[in-house]
Scaffold this motif. Structure first.
Motif, PDB file in Angstrom:
ATOM      1  N   ARG A 350      61.038  32.536  54.562  1.00 16.70           N
ATOM      2  CA  ARG A 350      61.666  31.643  55.553  1.00 16.70           C
ATOM      3  C   ARG A 350      60.721  30.448  55.726  1.00 16.70           C
ATOM      4  O   ARG A 350      59.715  30.532  56.418  1.00 16.70           O
ATOM      5  CB  ARG A 350      61.874  32.363  56.875  1.00 16.70           C
ATOM      6  N   PHE A 351      61.086  29.328  55.099  1.00 13.82           N
ATOM      7  CA  PHE A 351      60.182  28.181  54.997  1.00 13.82           C
ATOM      8  C   PHE A 351      60.760  26.994  55.762  1.00 13.82           C
ATOM      9  O   PHE A 351      61.948  26.679  55.630  1.00 13.82           O
ATOM     10  CB  PHE A 351      60.004  27.809  53.524  1.00 13.82           C
ATOM     11  N   GLY A 352      59.944  26.341  56.568  1.00 17.94           N
ATOM     12  CA  GLY A 352      60.385  25.200  57.358  1.00 17.94           C
ATOM     13  C   GLY A 352      59.746  23.903  56.890  1.00 17.94           C
ATOM     14  O   GLY A 352      58.584  23.896  56.464  1.00 17.94           O
ATOM     15  N   ILE A 353      60.504  22.813  56.958  1.00 21.14           N
ATOM     16  CA  ILE A 353      59.974  21.473  56.685  1.00 21.14           C
ATOM     17  C   ILE A 353      60.247  20.614  57.912  1.00 21.14           C
ATOM     18  O   ILE A 353      61.398  20.486  58.335  1.00 21.14           O
ATOM     19  CB  ILE A 353      60.623  20.830  55.448  1.00 21.14           C
ATOM     20  N   LEU A 507      72.283  33.160  61.394  1.00 17.76           N
ATOM     21  CA  LEU A 507      71.510  32.868  60.187  1.00 17.76           C
ATOM     22  C   LEU A 507      70.366  33.863  60.010  1.00 17.76           C
ATOM     23  O   LEU A 507      70.102  34.335  58.895  1.00 17.76           O
ATOM     24  CB  LEU A 507      70.956  31.443  60.251  1.00 17.76           C
ATOM     25  N   SER A 508      69.692  34.196  61.104  1.00 14.09           N
ATOM     26  CA  SER A 508      68.591  35.151  61.032  1.00 14.09           C
ATOM     27  C   SER A 508      69.079  36.533  60.604  1.00 14.09           C
ATOM     28  O   SER A 508      68.450  37.211  59.779  1.00 14.09           O
ATOM     29  CB  SER A 508      67.890  35.231  62.389  1.00 14.09           C
ATOM     30  N   LEU A 509      70.215  36.966  61.158  1.00 18.44           N
ATOM     31  CA  LEU A 509      70.778  38.261  60.789  1.00 18.44           C
ATOM     32  C   LEU A 509      71.173  38.296  59.318  1.00 18.44           C
ATOM     33  O   LEU A 509      70.919  39.279  58.602  1.00 18.44           O
ATOM     34  CB  LEU A 509      71.988  38.567  61.676  1.00 18.44           C
ATOM     35  N   LEU A 510      71.789  37.221  58.839  1.00 15.60           N
ATOM     36  CA  LEU A 510      72.190  37.145  57.430  1.00 15.60           C
ATOM     37  C   LEU A 510      70.976  37.198  56.510  1.00 15.60           C
ATOM     38  O   LEU A 510      71.003  37.847  55.459  1.00 15.60           O
ATOM     39  CB  LEU A 510      72.975  35.854  57.182  1.00 15.60           C
ATOM     40  N   GLN A 511      69.911  36.526  56.897  1.00 15.94           N
ATOM     41  CA  GLN A 511      68.705  36.533  56.074  1.00 15.94           C
ATOM     42  C   GLN A 511      68.151  37.952  55.955  1.00 15.94           C
ATOM     43  O   GLN A 511      67.733  38.382  54.877  1.00 15.94           O
ATOM     44  CB  GLN A 511      67.661  35.584  56.690  1.00 15.94           C
ATOM     45  N   ARG A 512      68.198  38.697  57.053  1.00 18.23           N
ATOM     46  CA  ARG A 512      67.696  40.077  57.020  1.00 18.23           C
ATOM     47  C   ARG A 512      68.645  41.005  56.262  1.00 18.23           C
ATOM     48  O   ARG A 512      68.207  41.879  55.521  1.00 18.23           O
ATOM     49  CB  ARG A 512      67.494  40.581  58.455  1.00 18.23           C
ATOM     50  N   GLN A 513      69.945  40.815  56.444  1.00 23.51           N
ATOM     51  CA  GLN A 513      70.920  41.690  55.798  1.00 23.51           C
ATOM     52  C   GLN A 513      70.993  41.465  54.290  1.00 23.51           C
ATOM     53  O   GLN A 513      71.092  42.415  53.515  1.00 23.51           O
ATOM     54  CB  GLN A 513      72.305  41.461  56.405  1.00 23.51           C
ATOM     55  N   LEU A 514      70.948  40.207  53.871  1.00 21.32           N
ATOM     56  CA  LEU A 514      71.173  39.865  52.471  1.00 21.32           C
ATOM     57  C   LEU A 514      69.893  39.596  51.696  1.00 21.32           C
ATOM     58  O   LEU A 514      69.933  39.391  50.483  1.00 21.32           O
ATOM     59  CB  LEU A 514      72.088  38.628  52.386  1.00 21.32           C
ATOM     60  N   GLY A 515      68.750  39.570  52.381  1.00 20.20           N
ATOM     61  CA  GLY A 515      67.496  39.285  51.703  1.00 20.20           C
ATOM     62  C   GLY A 515      67.389  37.860  51.203  1.00 20.20           C
ATOM     63  O   GLY A 515      66.697  37.578  50.225  1.00 20.20           O
ATOM     64  N   LEU A 516      68.080  36.936  51.862  1.00 22.12           N
ATOM     65  CA  LEU A 516      68.073  35.535  51.446  1.00 22.12           C
ATOM     66  C   LEU A 516      66.707  34.894  51.661  1.00 22.12           C
ATOM     67  O   LEU A 516      65.960  35.262  52.575  1.00 22.12           O
ATOM     68  CB  LEU A 516      69.100  34.745  52.259  1.00 22.12           C
ATOM     69  N   SER A 517      66.412  33.905  50.841  1.00 21.69           N
ATOM     70  CA  SER A 517      65.328  32.959  51.132  1.00 21.69           C
ATOM     71  C   SER A 517      65.987  31.701  51.672  1.00 21.69           C
ATOM     72  O   SER A 517      67.096  31.355  51.272  1.00 21.69           O
ATOM     73  CB  SER A 517      64.544  32.613  49.878  1.00 21.69           C
ATOM     74  N   TYR A 518      65.302  31.024  52.588  1.00 20.88           N
ATOM     75  CA  TYR A 518      65.867  29.745  53.027  1.00 20.88           C
ATOM     76  C   TYR A 518      64.773  28.724  53.320  1.00 20.88           C
ATOM     77  O   TYR A 518      63.632  29.073  53.639  1.00 20.88           O
ATOM     78  CB  TYR A 518      66.829  29.892  54.207  1.00 20.88           C
ATOM     79  N   ILE A 519      65.169  27.476  53.144  1.00 17.52           N
ATOM     80  CA  ILE A 519      64.340  26.337  53.539  1.00 17.52           C
ATOM     81  C   ILE A 519      65.068  25.654  54.682  1.00 17.52           C
ATOM     82  O   ILE A 519      66.207  25.198  54.519  1.00 17.52           O
ATOM     83  CB  ILE A 519      64.136  25.353  52.369  1.00 17.52           C
ATOM     84  N   LEU A 520      64.453  25.601  55.838  1.00 16.58           N
ATOM     85  CA  LEU A 520      65.056  24.993  57.025  1.00 16.58           C
ATOM     86  C   LEU A 520      64.414  23.633  57.280  1.00 16.58           C
ATOM     87  O   LEU A 520      63.224  23.537  57.560  1.00 16.58           O
ATOM     88  CB  LEU A 520      64.860  25.905  58.239  1.00 16.58           C
ATOM     89  N   VAL A 521      65.217  22.588  57.152  1.00 10.76           N
ATOM     90  CA  VAL A 521      64.766  21.227  57.432  1.00 10.76           C
ATOM     91  C   VAL A 521      65.175  20.893  58.861  1.00 10.76           C
ATOM     92  O   VAL A 521      66.361  20.983  59.203  1.00 10.76           O
ATOM     93  CB  VAL A 521      65.408  20.225  56.449  1.00 10.76           C
ATOM     94  N   LEU A 530      60.903  29.600  65.839  1.00 11.84           N
ATOM     95  CA  LEU A 530      61.686  30.825  65.926  1.00 11.84           C
ATOM     96  C   LEU A 530      62.190  31.318  64.573  1.00 11.84           C
ATOM     97  O   LEU A 530      62.384  32.519  64.381  1.00 11.84           O
ATOM     98  CB  LEU A 530      62.897  30.603  66.846  1.00 11.84           C
ATOM     99  N   MET A 531      62.430  30.385  63.627  1.00 11.36           N
ATOM    100  CA  MET A 531      63.177  30.723  62.410  1.00 11.36           C
ATOM    101  C   MET A 531      62.325  30.852  61.149  1.00 11.36           C
ATOM    102  O   MET A 531      62.821  31.343  60.131  1.00 11.36           O
ATOM    103  CB  MET A 531      64.247  29.650  62.157  1.00 11.36           C
ATOM    104  N   CYS A 532      61.051  30.428  61.179  1.00 14.00           N
ATOM    105  CA  CYS A 532      60.290  30.318  59.927  1.00 14.00           C
ATOM    106  C   CYS A 532      58.985  31.110  59.952  1.00 14.00           C
ATOM    107  O   CYS A 532      58.399  31.341  61.007  1.00 14.00           O
ATOM    108  CB  CYS A 532      59.986  28.845  59.625  1.00 14.00           C
ATOM    109  N   ASP A 533      58.540  31.515  58.730  1.00 18.97           N
ATOM    110  CA  ASP A 533      57.239  32.162  58.557  1.00 18.97           C
ATOM    111  C   ASP A 533      56.156  31.149  58.200  1.00 18.97           C
ATOM    112  O   ASP A 533      55.017  31.265  58.639  1.00 18.97           O
ATOM    113  CB  ASP A 533      57.317  33.214  57.442  1.00 18.97           C
ATOM    114  N   ARG A 534      56.538  30.152  57.369  1.00 19.79           N
ATOM    115  CA  ARG A 534      55.609  29.099  56.969  1.00 19.79           C
ATOM    116  C   ARG A 534      56.248  27.745  57.213  1.00 19.79           C
ATOM    117  O   ARG A 534      57.481  27.607  57.175  1.00 19.79           O
ATOM    118  CB  ARG A 534      55.217  29.225  55.488  1.00 19.79           C
ATOM    119  N   VAL A 535      55.401  26.740  57.436  1.00 23.23           N
ATOM    120  CA  VAL A 535      55.889  25.407  57.781  1.00 23.23           C
ATOM    121  C   VAL A 535      55.098  24.363  57.002  1.00 23.23           C
ATOM    122  O   VAL A 535      53.872  24.452  56.888  1.00 23.23           O
ATOM    123  CB  VAL A 535      55.744  25.120  59.298  1.00 23.23           C
ATOM    124  N   MET A 536      55.838  23.364  56.497  1.00 25.54           N
ATOM    125  CA  MET A 536      55.213  22.196  55.884  1.00 25.54           C
ATOM    126  C   MET A 536      55.526  20.976  56.738  1.00 25.54           C
ATOM    127  O   MET A 536      56.685  20.768  57.106  1.00 25.54           O
ATOM    128  CB  MET A 536      55.720  21.975  54.461  1.00 25.54           C
TER     129      MET A 536
END
Length: 580
Positions: A350-353, A507-521, A530-536
């Protein structure tokens, strides 16, 4: 002129309705409010509560099927309702408007500099020969970088946040006495938001500029508004001093809005009403952090993007059209949107920009999604060098299905001629052409359910749905092809806090259920937290720093990141403690 101690604007018992199928629909019902010179009054409430309709009716900007049924609107003691001549004279110089959708409000075939000059010359505040200088001053005042260069840009060449700043400059050009600002900071990063709001606040203190601030950002209203009015179903349910309304409200509706505002110390499910939390607060098989030693799903190395912008000297523009070919007097300008940026994502990451508008966030995400070609650098997805594929041909590859985008403007990204069902079906039909019709229908309904979209609304067109419902269609459209990587470009920036809370939890539930990766801008750092593990963090196309989310927020290494965090418009400490 307003007498000392008298309201600048006074609204009494205002009611507005619209002609619709089945009869008239009441959008505003008995609203009363007043604004003093120099005051900032906040109007908060969910989408559909009547905030914008009320504001449009004040200056005679209702749609053709709208009608003011009753009430009074007095500006500086003059009645505006039913007085078209007076209302037209007041509009612009007396009352200026900042519209919610900047791209729709700007003329797509005129440069932004010319549009600001139009506003200046129409108001007649400066001589025509000085309008270009004044336009440049206004663009610099709203913090548009390289303002002189960007005077010649067209709206589509600027980010959404920059277009928003152009609208603010146009509104300030007429030096109005009242500014009606309809979600004026929706597309702005927190530092620019603070500069704009500080400017309006200073104009209020120095020159008596009053502001009617319509916003879904409770923290912003708490920081800048002396009084706020809360609207629900076309009515003002309560109004008063900001601290009284937010800290001591007896209205369940207001309490729910305050509770849904993201802030430090709150989890995602805390933003929801207690009765709705159980559906999202569930453990899932994939609800675990990505493994540190896992092979990266996405690896981006030293990518850059330079846009070539051509500018033609105006005296020669007509000659160039007559004779064809390269424009006479043309100059080429290279704009470096992204410069030498690298990142890596493990499966399930879960990556944030974050960064200010124009920092290159969206350009970066569009290159990763192969909607835009990079100028330099390498992009590898699951071991495949997708950066070597032209963006124009990437859509025809099987990898297109695995990388999907949820766009910033939910309505603008949907085909107005497609129903919700057709919008969700379209990418599935393109990527898996041989699926039987019954399987297609099953997948569409499943994706709608995953996105929290009511399947009973699948037959409706985008304009028949709320902003939150449109956002869910965008999510369902991305999910229907079962992607591995989601790129979320400001997916909730235009949503009110209660709808945002539901969409973020979904979105958070879907990421956990489906194992998705996401980039949140996003420009909303509380959402990123609240939504990311790492941030750029990005600025001027460069990466300022990149780290885990806790380190970024508790011990940032760069002064710009510290500036971003300091500018977050949080609720007052007393309210935050009360709602923990």
């Amino acid at each position: 002129m307003t007498e000392q101690g008298s309201p600048l604007l006074e609204v009494r018992d205002l009611a507005v309705s619209f002609e619709a199928d089945g009869g008239r629909v009441r959008a505003v019902d008995g609203v009363s409010l007043s604004i003093m010179p120099g005051e900032t009054l906040g109007i908060v409430g969910e989408s559909g509560s009547g905030k914008s309709v009320m504001a449009y009716s004040l200056v005679g900007l209702l749609a053709s099927n709208g009608r003011v049924d009753r009430g009074h609107v007095r500006f500086e003691g003059q009645e505006l309702l039913g007085k078209r001549g007076i209302a037209a004279a007041v509009r612009g110089r007396g009352i200026a408007f900042i519209f919610q959708n900047p791209r729709a409000a700007l003329n797509p075939i005129r440069s932004v500099g010319d549009q600001v000059r139009d506003a200046i010359e129409t108001a007649g505040r400066v001589k025509r020969r000085d309008s270009a200088r004044r336009a440049l001053e206004l663009l610099e005042q709203v913090r548009i970088e390289r303002a002189k260069e960007r005077c010649g840009a067209f709206p589509h060449e600027l980010s959404g946040g920059m277009c928003q700043r152009v609208l603010i400059a146009m509104a300030l050009a007429a030096e109005p006495r009242l500014l009606i600002a309809d979600e004026p900071t929706t597309g702005l990063d927190v530092t620019t938001q603070k500069v704009i709001m500080d400017t309006l606040y200073e104009l209020g203190a120095r020159e008596g500029l009053a502001t009617l601030l319509i916003t879904h950002d409770i923290g912003l209203a708490a920081r800048y508004c002396r009084r706020i009015a809360v609207m629900c179903a076309g009515k003002v349910v309560e109004t008063g001093a900001t601290s009284d309304v937010l800290e001591r409200s007896q209205k369940t509706y207001t309490q729910r809005l305050v509770a849904a505002t993201p802030r430090v110390g709150r989890s995602l499910t805390d933003l929801l009403p207690p009765a709705e939390r159980a559906a999202f607060d569930v453990k899932t098989p994939n609800g675990r952090p990505p493994l540190a030693n896992a092979a990266p799903l996405l690896d981006v190395q030293a990518i850059s993007k330079t846009f070539g912008i051509r500018r033609t000297a105006k005296p020669f523009a007509r000659l160039s059209r007559w004779f064809g070919g390269r424009d006479v007097g043309e100059t080429a300008i290279g704009h470096h949107a992204v410069r030498n940026v690298s990142l890596s994502l493990a499966p399930g990451a879960r990556f944030g920009i974050v960064g200010e508008s124009g920092s290159g966030k969206t350009t970066m995400s569009r290159m990763i999604a192969r909607l835009l070609d990079q100028t330099e650098g390498r992009i590898t997805f699951d071991g495949c060098d997708i950066g070597a594929m032209p963006s124009s041909s990437f859509a025809a590859t099987p990898l297109r299905r695995r990388i999907q985008v949820v766009f910033q403007d939910p309505l603008g990204s949907l085909n107005p001629r497609f129903t919700a069902y057709e919008a969700i079906l379209n990418p599935l039909r393109r990527s898996e052409r041989r699926l039987p019709a019954d399987v297609q229908e099953e997948r569409v309904v499943q994706a709608a359910r995953q996105a929290g979209f009511d399947s009973g609304l699948l037959g409706r067109f985008p304009h028949q749905l709320s902003g939150g419902q449109q956002a869910r269609i965008g999510i369902a459209r991305a999910l229907v092809v079962k992607p591995d990587l989601l790129i979320l470009d400001e997916p909730t920036s235009a949503l009110d806090v209660s709808v945002q809370a539901v969409v973020l939890n979904q979105l958070s539930l879907l990421q956990r259920q489906l194992g998705l990766s996401y980039i949140l801008v996003s420009h909303d750092l509380n959402v990123i937290r609240l939504m990311c593990d790492r941030v750029m963090v990005m600025r001027s196309g460069r990466m300022v720093e990149c780290n885990d989310v806790e380190t970024i927020f508790s011990a940032p290494s760069d002064s710009y990141t510290r500036e971003l965090i300091a500018a977050i418009p949080d609720l007052p400490a007393s309210i935050m403690e009360k709602t923990q």
